[in-house]
Design a protein around this motif. Structure first.
Motif, short mmCIF file in Angstrom:
data_model
loop_
_atom_site.label_atom_id
_atom_site.label_comp_id
_atom_site.label_asym_id
_atom_site.label_seq_id
_atom_site.Cartn_x
_atom_site.Cartn_y
_atom_site.Cartn_z
N MET A 184 -4.04 2.12 -3.01
CA MET A 184 -3.05 3.13 -3.38
C MET A 184 -1.83 2.47 -3.99
SD MET A 184 -3.09 5.86 -0.23
CE MET A 184 -2.69 4.61 0.98
N GLU A 185 -1.26 3.11 -4.97
CA GLU A 185 -0.03 2.61 -5.58
C GLU A 185 1.09 2.67 -4.56
OE1 GLU A 185 2.97 3.89 -9.19
OE2 GLU A 185 0.97 4.77 -9.02
N ARG A 186 1.87 1.63 -4.52
CA ARG A 186 2.91 1.52 -3.49
C ARG A 186 4.06 2.48 -3.78
NH1 ARG A 186 2.63 -2.07 0.23
NH2 ARG A 186 4.39 -2.82 1.41
N VAL A 187 4.42 3.31 -2.81
CA VAL A 187 5.55 4.23 -2.97
C VAL A 187 6.29 4.32 -1.66
CG1 VAL A 187 4.40 5.67 -4.68
CG2 VAL A 187 4.26 6.29 -2.30
N GLY A 188 7.50 4.80 -1.72
CA GLY A 188 8.21 5.19 -0.51
C GLY A 188 8.98 4.10 0.19
N ARG A 189 8.81 2.83 -0.20
CA ARG A 189 9.50 1.76 0.51
C ARG A 189 11.01 1.91 0.38
NH1 ARG A 189 8.20 -2.99 2.74
NH2 ARG A 189 6.03 -2.91 2.11
N GLU A 190 11.45 2.47 -0.75
CA GLU A 190 12.88 2.58 -0.97
C GLU A 190 13.50 3.73 -0.18
OE1 GLU A 190 10.82 5.35 -3.65
OE2 GLU A 190 10.57 3.25 -3.05
N ALA A 191 12.66 4.62 0.37
CA ALA A 191 13.19 5.75 1.12
C ALA A 191 13.83 5.26 2.41
CB ALA A 191 12.07 6.74 1.44
N LYS A 192 14.97 5.81 2.74
CA LYS A 192 15.67 5.40 3.95
C LYS A 192 15.30 6.35 5.07
CE LYS A 192 19.42 3.17 1.53
NZ LYS A 192 20.83 2.85 1.48
N LEU A 193 14.56 5.81 6.03
CA LEU A 193 14.06 6.63 7.11
C LEU A 193 14.87 6.35 8.38
CD1 LEU A 193 10.25 6.04 6.51
CD2 LEU A 193 11.72 7.80 5.53
N SER A 194 15.76 7.24 8.74
CA SER A 194 16.56 7.06 9.94
C SER A 194 15.66 7.25 11.16
CB SER A 194 17.71 8.07 9.98
OG SER A 194 17.21 9.37 10.14
N GLN A 195 16.03 6.62 12.25
CA GLN A 195 15.21 6.66 13.45
C GLN A 195 15.01 8.08 13.95
OE1 GLN A 195 14.08 3.64 14.28
NE2 GLN A 195 12.64 4.59 15.70
N SER A 196 16.04 8.91 13.86
CA SER A 196 15.95 10.26 14.41
C SER A 196 15.03 11.16 13.61
CB SER A 196 17.35 10.89 14.47
OG SER A 196 17.90 10.98 13.18
N THR A 197 14.81 10.85 12.34
CA THR A 197 13.97 11.71 11.50
C THR A 197 12.77 10.96 10.94
OG1 THR A 197 15.29 11.19 9.53
CG2 THR A 197 15.96 13.11 10.81
N LEU A 198 12.42 9.84 11.56
CA LEU A 198 11.37 8.98 11.03
C LEU A 198 10.04 9.72 10.92
CD1 LEU A 198 10.62 6.21 10.01
CD2 LEU A 198 10.23 5.49 12.37
N LYS A 199 9.67 10.46 11.97
CA LYS A 199 8.39 11.16 11.95
C LYS A 199 8.37 12.20 10.84
CE LYS A 199 5.47 14.22 14.73
NZ LYS A 199 5.32 14.90 16.04
N HIS A 218 1.41 0.64 3.42
CA HIS A 218 1.69 1.24 2.11
C HIS A 218 3.12 1.79 2.04
CE1 HIS A 218 0.97 3.52 -1.56
NE2 HIS A 218 1.31 4.64 -0.94
N LEU A 219 3.57 2.39 3.14
CA LEU A 219 4.90 3.02 3.17
C LEU A 219 5.99 2.06 3.63
CD1 LEU A 219 3.89 6.47 4.70
CD2 LEU A 219 4.46 5.99 2.31
N GLY A 220 5.58 0.88 4.11
CA GLY A 220 6.56 -0.09 4.56
C GLY A 220 7.20 0.26 5.88
N ILE A 221 6.41 0.88 6.80
CA ILE A 221 6.91 1.26 8.12
C ILE A 221 5.95 0.75 9.17
CG2 ILE A 221 8.07 3.32 7.22
CD1 ILE A 221 5.72 4.97 8.25
N SER A 222 6.29 0.97 10.45
CA SER A 222 5.41 0.54 11.54
C SER A 222 4.29 1.54 11.75
CB SER A 222 6.21 0.36 12.83
OG SER A 222 6.80 1.59 13.21
N ASN A 223 3.27 1.13 12.52
CA ASN A 223 2.09 1.97 12.73
C ASN A 223 2.39 3.26 13.48
OD1 ASN A 223 0.63 0.02 11.46
ND2 ASN A 223 -0.73 -0.45 13.17
N SER A 224 3.28 3.20 14.47
CA SER A 224 3.49 4.33 15.36
C SER A 224 3.94 5.60 14.63
CB SER A 224 4.49 3.96 16.46
OG SER A 224 4.71 5.06 17.32
N PRO A 225 5.02 5.55 13.82
CA PRO A 225 5.42 6.78 13.13
C PRO A 225 4.37 7.26 12.13
CG PRO A 225 6.71 4.92 12.34
CD PRO A 225 5.97 4.46 13.55
#
Length: 226
Positions: free
Chosen positions: A1-16, A46-53
């Motif tokens: 998959m083409e890489r997307v979303g890494r630049e998005a800022k995901l705050s802890q409170s709204t990560l899910k 792909h999204l540049g986040i951890s597995n759990s969320p």
């Protein structure tokens, strides 16, 4: 998959919620393909986040019928049969046509009406200039317009049902046949007519226009709704 979303800022409170939104974009853009299986680990990378969320978001999307868990493998993108598509079409006719009738009949306020009119116009402005350009901006504008119509009724359960039905269609490419001809242009112009009928406080005209508009969602060979 083409890489997307890494630049998005995901705050802890709204990560899910943010992760859900990003995965939904992958589903609606066609990057994630119906019938294919994706692991939480691959999407997290792909999204540049951890597995759990990533896994939590995929479970939530599975609860909404967009993904289905596959034991020890991940999640499969749900694939609708033609009969499934017809069921979605029938439900949308039952629910969305009446929602538009109610929106035109009720005192929903000038601001809500103007928002509906503006979203109809925005959907026209978001049309792809050619078949080679992505249709996702238009599809997002189309979704916003349809949801504004239902939201105007003020029934959160009504809105949730319509949103889920539309999501099923979008993941499974219900609009793709429209991209190869003038279908998207016709669909967007129909938004203008529906919005105008609501502004004119004409519930029967608004309902009739919505019934005609939803023809794009009817699978070929299945009877139109009455």
């Amino acid at each position: 998959m083409e890489r997307v979303g890494r630049e998005a800022k995901l705050s802890q409170s709204t990560l899910k919620q943010s992760t859900q939104a990003l995965i939904r974009q992958l589903l609606f853009s066609g990057v994630m393909i119906p019938g294919e299986i994706y692991s939480a680990n691959s999407l997290a990378t792909h999204l540049g986040i951890s597995n759990s969320p990533a896994r939590e978001a995929m479970m939530a999307l599975a609860a909404n019928g967009l993904l289905e868990p596959v034991r020890n493998r991940g999640f499969r993108v749900v694939e609708l049969s033609e009969h499934d598509r017809f069921e979605v079409y029938e439900m949308r006719v039952l629910i969305e046509v009446e929602a538009v009738r109610q929106a035109a009949a009720r005192d929903i306020g000038v601001e809500v009406i103007e928002k509906i009119v503006d979203l109809a116009q925005e959907s026209v402005e978001k049309l792809p200039a050619s078949n080679r350009e992505p249709a996702l901006p238009y599809l997002n504008a189309d979704h916003d317009f349809h949801m504004a119509l239902v939201d105007a009724v003020g029934n959160s359960r009504w809105s949730k049902i319509v949103s889920n039905l539309r999501d099923e269609s979008r993941v499974n490419g219900a609009y793709r046949h429209l991209e190869d001809n003038q279908g998207l242009q016709h669909s967007a112009q129909e938004h203008i007519g529906i919005a105008q009928a609501i502004r004119d406080r004409d519930p029967e005209k608004a309902a009739a226009l919505m019934l005609k508009h939803l023809e794009y969602a009817r699978p070929h060979g299945y009877p139109p709704a009455n």
